[in-house]
Every structure is written in C-alpha cells, then in structure tokens.
Design an enzyme around this catalytic site. Structure first.
Site, short mmCIF file in Angstrom:
data_model
loop_
_atom_site.label_atom_id
_atom_site.label_comp_id
_atom_site.label_asym_id
_atom_site.label_seq_id
_atom_site.Cartn_x
_atom_site.Cartn_y
_atom_site.Cartn_z
N ASP A 32 1.01 -1.08 0.04
CA ASP A 32 0.15 -0.02 0.14
C ASP A 32 1.37 1.32 0.56
O ASP A 32 1.84 0.70 0.42
CB ASP A 32 -0.94 0.35 0.65
N ASN A 88 -12.44 -3.40 2.91
CA ASN A 88 -14.21 -2.15 2.98
C ASN A 88 -14.82 -2.36 1.92
O ASN A 88 -14.01 -2.80 0.80
CB ASN A 88 -13.08 -1.07 2.81
N GLN A 95 -14.77 2.43 1.65
CA GLN A 95 -13.90 2.26 0.60
C GLN A 95 -13.16 2.43 0.20
O GLN A 95 -14.28 4.25 -0.19
CB GLN A 95 -14.63 0.87 -0.17
N HIS A 101 -10.26 -5.09 -3.25
CA HIS A 101 -9.00 -5.65 -1.90
C HIS A 101 -9.12 -5.76 -0.72
O HIS A 101 -10.09 -5.69 -0.14
CB HIS A 101 -7.67 -4.68 -2.61
N HIS A 103 -7.10 -5.84 2.76
CA HIS A 103 -5.97 -5.44 3.33
C HIS A 103 -4.86 -5.92 4.24
O HIS A 103 -6.27 -6.51 4.75
CB HIS A 103 -6.18 -4.20 4.37
#
Ligand code: AMP
Ligand code: ZN
Length: 136
Positions: A32, A88, A95, A101, A103
């Site tokens: 990230d 999210n 989100q 995706h 995390h």
C-alpha cells in the site's frame, strides 16, 4: 474482465508499476502506498470486481488462501507480532478504491494504529430480532 479507468486493474495487470510482493495468474499482492504500518499490503484480483458482493465465491476462497500465505511471510520476514485483515465495501464503510482488495496490516508493539469499533450493548431481544431478520 478489466475496467477502463480503474487504477487497481492497471496495477494488478502490470500496466502501472507497483511494489509487488507476490503475483500469480489470478492475483497481485502489492505494498500500500499509504501504509498504516510497515508491510501494509493489498491483495488485488487481476479481474475487476468492485467489492465483495461482486467477487465470485470461488475467488473469495482463493483470496483467503493467498492472505494466509502472505500473513505468514509478513510475520516471518518483518517480525510483526499481529496482523489485521481489513476489507472495506462501499463508501460508507470506507472504501475509496472500487476494485476489490483485501488489506493485510502487520501490527507491531506501539505502532500507534488502532483498528476497531465502539462496542454496542444491545438487549437480548434486539440481538434475537436481528438474528431472525438475517436468518428467517
Ligand atoms: P480502501 O479505503 O479500502 O478502498 O483502501 C484503498 C487503499 O489503497 C488505501 O490504503 C490507499 O493507501 C491504497 N492506494 C491507493 N492508491 C494506491 C496505489 N496507486 N498504489 C498502492 N496503494 C494505493
Ligand atoms: Zn479494477
């Protein structure tokens, strides 16, 4: 399928460079760019699905297998003492990129991060009503 103008489609398929930790036919795992902690990673499917609701069930299973393998790698290489999985769905839930995706957030003692919620105190009847609404 890829979606035009989706940044995670471009990253997942290698059209935009990223700090890739792992890649196979179906997924790319990247660092990230705005990490919560050192090693904060994102698992991106190469196909475009906006969120968990769009993600096919079989791929959802594979996301979790990838998460497990990556969690072990992050623990072994970075020495984190904990790890949060965060995912999210929808703007209301936080989100910001509308390509599914997951995390992986490694946790370290005194890392200054807090991932959580304020616990409610529902009466038993309320919990039961909720249970019925969901299951009946
Ligand atoms: P979410 O709020 O769950 O949609 O998470 C989106 C995440 O994507 C955030 O943690 C961002 O820091 C991260 N992010 C956004 N753009 C990029 C990018 N180009 N490369 C890597 N991470 C990104
Ligand atoms: Zn996409």
């Amino acid at each position: 399928m890829k979606k035009e103008d989706c940044i995670f489609c471009k990253i997942a398929n290698g059209e935009i460079p990223s700090k890739t930790l792992y890649e196979d036919e179906k997924f790319r795992v990247i660092l990230d760019l705005g990490p919560a902690t050192k090693g904060h990673a994102l698992i991106l499917p190469k196909e475009h699905f906006a969120d968990l609701y769009e993600l096919p069930e079989e791929l959802a299973g594979e996301v979790m297998k990838t998460a497990k393998r990556m969690a072990e790698k992050l623990r072994d290489r970075l020495g984190c003492e904990g790890l949060n999985l965060v995912q999210n769905n929808g703007e209301l839930a936080g989100q910001t990129v509308f390509h599914f995706h997951l995390h992986l957030i490694p946790r370290y003692r005194a890392d200054g991060q807090k991932i959580g919620w304020k616990p409610g105190q529902p009466a038993e009847e309320e919990l039961e009503e909720t249970r019925k609404t969901i299951t009946d």
